[in-house]
Design a protein around this motif. Structure first.
Motif, PDB file in Angstrom:
ATOM      1  N   ALA A 322      40.980  36.069  41.047  1.00  0.00           N
ATOM      2  CA  ALA A 322      41.677  37.030  40.304  1.00  0.00           C
ATOM      3  C   ALA A 322      40.957  37.923  39.636  1.00  0.00           C
ATOM      4  O   ALA A 322      41.214  38.991  39.262  1.00  0.00           O
ATOM      5  N   HIS A 323      39.543  37.586  39.411  1.00  0.00           N
ATOM      6  CA  HIS A 323      38.752  38.346  38.535  1.00  0.00           C
ATOM      7  C   HIS A 323      37.626  38.859  39.135  1.00  0.00           C
ATOM      8  O   HIS A 323      36.703  39.692  38.521  1.00  0.00           O
ATOM      9  N   CYS A 324      37.108  38.474  40.347  1.00  0.00           N
ATOM     10  CA  CYS A 324      35.791  38.748  41.004  1.00  0.00           C
ATOM     11  C   CYS A 324      36.129  38.984  42.492  1.00  0.00           C
ATOM     12  O   CYS A 324      35.817  38.525  43.438  1.00  0.00           O
ATOM     13  N   PRO A 325      36.608  40.283  42.527  1.00  0.00           N
ATOM     14  CA  PRO A 325      36.942  40.731  44.206  1.00  0.00           C
ATOM     15  C   PRO A 325      35.314  40.841  44.683  1.00  0.00           C
ATOM     16  O   PRO A 325      34.323  41.222  44.105  1.00  0.00           O
ATOM     17  N   LYS A 326      35.213  40.378  46.108  1.00  0.00           N
ATOM     18  CA  LYS A 326      34.066  40.433  46.749  1.00  0.00           C
ATOM     19  C   LYS A 326      33.647  41.826  46.889  1.00  0.00           C
ATOM     20  O   LYS A 326      34.509  42.477  47.352  1.00  0.00           O
TER      21      LYS A 326
END
Length: 330
Positions: A322-326
């Protein structure tokens, strides 16, 4: 009886320190409230910050958890970096930790993390400065703040709080009458609370420590190929927050304990004070990094690895999604 022993036993003289604990509680609460209201300035970094910490003094398993977290994040395709205070080292400006550093230069835990995590590590009492230095030196898409729960100047994206599943919170008092840095109610605002080596009603997750190997400190010694038989009687050396947990782990691995030589957490060992200790001498990995330079034959360390329950892993994975797109880092 030491002060720490009194915290975890029924010691009436701790009550004499309660007025100081009340003062400590007021100052700690006021400081956190000031950051929440913006009266004291907090700042963010351009990548998510995952804090690993505790609300009590002493070992709760932060270092083995951080090592597990680094490997797990790398398996998920992330490139994490670590920032830490560098407890015990005389540091004023950020230092990028090298495996060739000594514990006296950068702290025992950061040195262990630098040698075993496969992640870049920067130490500085100012975690914000450490984070900036880390991002300037390395391409990371996520930062782990080791023991940074009370460092409110650095904004955080996710908080993991570890609890000692064997000792809990002792007498439940704040410093100096008890072991707490913040009241137990602080757990209500954490994202994930994990009990290490036991269970706790306030924890959502569980972590266990599994013995991986017993290794000699002298890697080039003939004993490097020798396994210390599990039937051996060993002499324990530890300078960690909860040495009794280390003793229990050693016994669960099948060893018997002949003697225990326990020192205060982060104790800076000297060659002279260890020369007369009997062998085989078995210590923790954190203590081994401090004794490597003057290691003797018959000195070993216990290599352990953290294991986290499936539910906690799923919660971490959901937050990452949800908060740390690669990102594609070169």
């Amino acid at each position: 009886m030491s002060l720490e022993q009194a915290w975890y036993r029924s010691s009436r003289w701790c009550w004499l320190l309660l007025p100081l604990s009340w003062l400590f509680a007021v100052v700690a609460a006021a400081r956190r409230y000031a950051y929440q209201q913006g009266w004291l300035r907090s700042e963010s970094l351009p990548v998510p910050v995952l804090v690993v910490g505790n609300i009590s003094v002493g070992g709760t398993g932060k270092t083995p958890f951080t090592l597990w977290l680094c490997r797990w994040l790398q398996q998920q395709g992330y490139r994490p970096g670590i920032i830490s205070r560098g407890y015990g080292a005389r540091i004023t400006d950020p230092v990028v930790v090298s495996p060739d550093h000594t514990a006296a230069e950068v702290g025992d835990e950061p040195l262990l993390l630098a040698r075993q995590s496969g992640c870049p590590v920067v130490v500085c009492p100012d975690r914000l400065a450490a984070g900036r230095a880390l991002l300037a030196a390395q391409r990371c898409d996520l930062i782990i703040s080791d023991d940074g729960l009370q460092h409110y100047r650095l904004q955080r994206s996710f908080e993991v709080v570890l609890i000692d599943g064997q000792r809990g919170f002792g007498n439940g008092f704040l410093l100096p009458a008890g072991p707490l840095r913040e009241p137990v109610s602080r757990l209500n605002s954490a994202d994930l609370v994990i009990a290490n080596s036991g269970s706790h009603p306030l924890a959502q997750g569980k972590m266990s420590l599994k013995v991986q190997a017993v290794r000699p400190l002298l890697a080039d010694d003939a004993q490097a190929e020798t396994v210390l038989p599990t039937s051996s009687a060993v002499h324990l050396l530890a300078a960690i927050g909860n040495p009794e947990r280390f003793a229990i782990t050693v016994q669960q691995a099948g060893y018997s304990i002949a003697e225990r030589f326990f020192f205060p957490d982060h104790h800076d060992f000297t060659e002279q004070e260890l020369l007369s200790l009997p062998t085989p001498l078995l210590m923790t990995a954190k203590d081994a990094v401090k004794c490597q330079a003057f290691a003797k034959a018959g000195w070993f360390y216990l290599e352990v690895e953290a294991e986290l329950d499936r539910e906690s892993q799923q919660q971490l994975a959901a937050w990452l999604a949800a908060h740390c797109p690669k990102t594609e880092l070169p």
